[in-house]
Enzyme design. Structure first.
Site, PDB file in Angstrom:
ATOM      1  N   THR A 143     -25.785 108.540  17.763  1.00 48.95           N
ATOM      2  CA  THR A 143     -24.588 108.117  16.307  1.00 48.95           C
ATOM      3  C   THR A 143     -23.797 107.297  16.973  1.00 48.95           C
ATOM      4  OG1 THR A 143     -24.508 111.161  17.338  1.00 48.95           O
ATOM      5  CG2 THR A 143     -22.466 110.044  16.405  1.00 48.95           C
ATOM      6  N   GLU A 386     -24.901 118.179  18.622  1.00 51.83           N
ATOM      7  CA  GLU A 386     -26.895 118.240  18.249  1.00 51.83           C
ATOM      8  C   GLU A 386     -26.751 118.547  17.311  1.00 51.83           C
ATOM      9  OE1 GLU A 386     -29.463 119.022  21.735  1.00 51.83           O
ATOM     10  OE2 GLU A 386     -28.059 117.751  22.762  1.00 51.83           O
TER      11      GLU A 386
HETATM   12  C1  FAD Z   1     -18.790 115.360  23.018  1.00 55.41           C
HETATM   13  C2  FAD Z   1     -19.473 114.806  22.024  1.00 55.41           C
HETATM   14  C3  FAD Z   1     -20.740 114.579  23.068  1.00 55.41           C
HETATM   15  C4  FAD Z   1     -21.867 114.121  21.675  1.00 55.41           C
HETATM   16  N1  FAD Z   1     -22.468 113.464  22.577  1.00 55.41           N
HETATM   17  C5  FAD Z   1     -23.336 112.813  22.068  1.00 55.41           C
HETATM   18  C6  FAD Z   1     -24.990 111.768  22.814  1.00 55.41           C
HETATM   19  O1  FAD Z   1     -25.411 112.294  23.358  1.00 55.41           O
HETATM   20  N2  FAD Z   1     -25.543 110.981  21.538  1.00 55.41           N
HETATM   21  C7  FAD Z   1     -25.505 111.288  20.366  1.00 55.41           C
HETATM   22  O2  FAD Z   1     -26.470 110.530  19.938  1.00 55.41           O
HETATM   23  N3  FAD Z   1     -24.770 112.082  19.193  1.00 55.41           N
HETATM   24  C8  FAD Z   1     -23.412 112.933  20.568  1.00 55.41           C
HETATM   25  N4  FAD Z   1     -22.604 113.558  19.761  1.00 55.41           N
HETATM   26  C9  FAD Z   1     -21.956 112.863  18.409  1.00 55.41           C
HETATM   27  C10 FAD Z   1     -22.882 114.128  17.096  1.00 55.41           C
HETATM   28  O3  FAD Z   1     -23.904 114.925  17.238  1.00 55.41           O
HETATM   29  C11 FAD Z   1     -22.013 114.448  16.338  1.00 55.41           C
HETATM   30  O4  FAD Z   1     -20.567 114.298  16.524  1.00 55.41           O
HETATM   31  C12 FAD Z   1     -22.725 115.016  14.901  1.00 55.41           C
HETATM   32  O5  FAD Z   1     -24.095 114.935  14.803  1.00 55.41           O
HETATM   33  C13 FAD Z   1     -21.845 115.380  13.991  1.00 55.41           C
HETATM   34  O6  FAD Z   1     -22.084 114.234  13.605  1.00 55.41           O
HETATM   35  P1  FAD Z   1     -20.631 113.186  13.026  1.00 55.41           P
HETATM   36  O7  FAD Z   1     -19.360 113.379  13.991  1.00 55.41           O
HETATM   37  O8  FAD Z   1     -20.770 111.533  12.924  1.00 55.41           O
HETATM   38  O9  FAD Z   1     -19.967 114.058  11.275  1.00 55.41           O
HETATM   39  P2  FAD Z   1     -20.066 113.256  10.240  1.00 55.41           P
HETATM   40  O10 FAD Z   1     -21.814 113.574   9.633  1.00 55.41           O
HETATM   41  O11 FAD Z   1     -19.544 112.630   9.415  1.00 55.41           O
HETATM   42  O12 FAD Z   1     -19.787 115.022   9.776  1.00 55.41           O
HETATM   43  C14 FAD Z   1     -18.429 115.386   9.166  1.00 55.41           C
HETATM   44  C15 FAD Z   1     -18.808 116.882   8.738  1.00 55.41           C
HETATM   45  O13 FAD Z   1     -19.551 116.918   7.169  1.00 55.41           O
HETATM   46  C16 FAD Z   1     -20.444 117.663   7.670  1.00 55.41           C
HETATM   47  N5  FAD Z   1     -21.433 117.554   7.053  1.00 55.41           N
HETATM   48  C17 FAD Z   1     -22.225 115.552   6.633  1.00 55.41           C
HETATM   49  N6  FAD Z   1     -23.282 116.302   6.411  1.00 55.41           N
HETATM   50  C18 FAD Z   1     -23.215 117.127   5.531  1.00 55.41           C
HETATM   51  C19 FAD Z   1     -24.528 117.879   4.617  1.00 55.41           C
HETATM   52  N7  FAD Z   1     -25.073 117.174   4.120  1.00 55.41           N
HETATM   53  N8  FAD Z   1     -24.022 119.046   4.598  1.00 55.41           N
HETATM   54  C20 FAD Z   1     -23.551 119.370   4.749  1.00 55.41           C
HETATM   55  N9  FAD Z   1     -22.396 119.196   5.474  1.00 55.41           N
HETATM   56  C21 FAD Z   1     -22.764 118.520   5.560  1.00 55.41           C
HETATM   57  C22 FAD Z   1     -20.204 117.966   9.025  1.00 55.41           C
HETATM   58  O14 FAD Z   1     -21.133 118.911   9.194  1.00 55.41           O
HETATM   59  C23 FAD Z   1     -19.651 117.744   9.049  1.00 55.41           C
HETATM   60  O15 FAD Z   1     -18.461 119.213   9.385  1.00 55.41           O
HETATM   61  C24 FAD Z   1     -21.626 113.237  20.603  1.00 55.41           C
HETATM   62  C25 FAD Z   1     -20.323 114.272  20.381  1.00 55.41           C
HETATM   63  C26 FAD Z   1     -18.960 114.402  20.846  1.00 55.41           C
HETATM   64  C27 FAD Z   1     -17.812 114.683  20.003  1.00 55.41           C
END
Ligand code: FAD
Length: 405
Positions: A143, A386
């Site tokens: 991410t 995830e």
């Molecule tokens: C505490 C914590 C630990 C984490 N640990 C890790 C880690 O170890 N390694 C790592 O790589 N990542 C990690 N993450 C990241 C996590 O996997 C991401 O936050 C998650 O995949 C969502 O990505 P984003 O936050 O960028 O949200 P976005 O992708 O910006 O999404 C925002 C909203 O839009 C929606 N959305 C996006 N695309 C679509 C679509 N095509 N159709 C419908 N809805 C959509 C999403 O569902 C969400 O509701 C962690 C996150 C947190 C908060």
């Protein structure tokens, strides 16, 4: 040790009936982890949460118990067990402490798993023994500030220069990346851009302490307070060329496969949460009185707790079915679909379960004195990490052949 998910024939008055149960070995292992969780973790969880403290000594003890090495072959320091046993461990730890549950889940699913699946013999020998023993933790950085669900839009770059990868970019929300025992973080990076403009994404292992690799201050999170999460920056960070993990250009595909396993494991963490809410609600509804009777004698309370039982049973079946398919080596599409179904259901059930349990506890449910308050804060991220619930629905819809974009 080999575990199997078994259909047990149970004798009945009329003959036999089928029941879905884990093997006796799994249940024996469950008791060992539960006892450790009840005695060594549960009494301290509220304090660790309040202090935002990951207890590294307990991580080491879980390592001695064999939890981190469950899926690692013996030649790399693990016990060569199955994925189901990992889910059992995560469920039991998550039942008392979601922060430690995610620490184990990420350590194995995101730290060990990619190195085990795609690493060279040298990489496995170098990193796995300490990771499998719980003496070290590893993170996985996919991410970025501008790419989460759209993980293929990686902006971090790595270029080859004099036999070294030079990495520049930023990773966001990376679990287990900044603990005192973190040994490395695997990151995805653009290693080329094809003529059609598509990024070639590769995975590279970056040892902790490499110059140019900065672990930024930990996040101030809503929940998972005792879990370690940091932004990472890479500025002219150089690692040897042989730190490439797997095939060049396959980093994104490798990571997607890694996430399928991770989703089953995080669903097990959610199952632990639902079970905790069920157990705590039953206990509280039997003790607390209102209008001269235990609140559990009121249908409005009892029926909500009945719903928790349904959620716990349904989540358990979905989690262990997905784990069993994975252990049986069933086709990838089948495992992938089952993983998304389990993750979606169990994590949404966990969020609902914490809301119900807090309601059952009334005003006390809003006080940190009762664990339900901590579980309420911890549950929300289960629907996000995830792969969000929306992404799970997208994957399930696609697996049904729907032309969803
Ligand atoms: C505490 C914590 C630990 C984490 N640990 C890790 C880690 O170890 N390694 C790592 O790589 N990542 C990690 N993450 C990241 C996590 O996997 C991401 O936050 C998650 O995949 C969502 O990505 P984003 O936050 O960028 O949200 P976005 O992708 O910006 O999404 C925002 C909203 O839009 C929606 N959305 C996006 N695309 C679509 C679509 N095509 N159709 C419908 N809805 C959509 C999403 O569902 C969400 O509701 C962690 C996150 C947190 C908060």
């Amino acid at each position: 040790m080999t575990y199997v998910y078994v259909n047990v024939s149970l004798p009945t008055r009329e003959g036999t009936a089928m029941a879905f149960e884990l093997s006796a070995e799994h249940e024996t292992f469950r008791k060992v982890v539960r006892e450790f969780a009840d005695t060594e973790i549960a009494p301290h969880s509220a304090r660790w949460d309040r202090d935002h403290h990951l207890p590294v000594d307990v991580v080491r003890q879980l390592g001695e118990l064999g939890v981190f090495g469950l899926t690692t072959p013996e030649e790399y320091g693990g016990s060569g067990g199955d994925f189901t046993s990992l889910c059992v461990a995560i469920e039991e730890i998550g039942r008392v402490d979601q922060s430690l549950g995610i620490t184990v889940e990420a350590a194995v699913g995101l730290g060990i798993n990619p190195i085990l699946s795609y690493g060279t013999e040298d990489q496995k020998q170098r990193w796995l023994p300490d990771l499998a023993a719980g003496r070290a933790l590893a993170g996985f950085g996919l991410t970025e500030p501008a790419s989460g669900s759209d993980a293929g839009a990686t902006a971090t770059r790595a270029v080859l220069d004099g036999g070294e990868w030079v990495i520049d970019g930023t990773k966001q929300f990376i679990t287990n990346s900044g603990t005192e025992i973190t040994s490395c973080v695997t990151v995805t990076a653009r290693t080329a851009t094809a003529e059609d403009g598509l990024a070639e994404v590769s995975a590279i292992i970056v040892p902790s302490g490499t110059p140019g690799f900065t672990v930024e201050p930990a996040y101030d999170k809503l929940g998972w307070h005792a879990s370690d999460t940091h932004p990472l920056t890479f500025t002219g960070c150089r690692v040897p060329e042989d730190h490439l993990l797997g095939e060049r250009g396959k980093g994104f595909a490798q990571f997607l496969a890694t996430l399928d396993d991770g989703r089953i494991a995080i669903a097990a963490l959610a199952l632990g949460c639902v079970r905790a809410m069920l157990e705590q609600s039953v206990a509280y509804a039997g003790e607390r009185t209102a209008f001269g009777v235990p609140i559990g004698s009121k249908q409005g309370v009892a029926f909500q707790i009945a719903d928790l039982k349904v959620m716990a049973d349904a989540a358990r079946l979905l989690v262990y079915q997905a784990a069993a398919l994975r252990d049986a080596g069933r086709p990838h599409v089948e495992v992938k679909q089952a993983a998304s179904v389990a993750k979606l259901y169990a994590t949404e059930a966990a969020v609902t379960a914490t809301r119900i349990a807090t309601q059952v506890h009334g005003g006390y449910g809003f006080m940190e004195e009762y664990p339900v308050a901590r579980f309420y804060r911890d549950a929300k991220i289960l629907e996000i990490g995830e792969g969000t619930s929306e992404i799970q629905r997208l994957l399930i819809a696609r697996s049904l052949g729907l032309p969803v974009e």
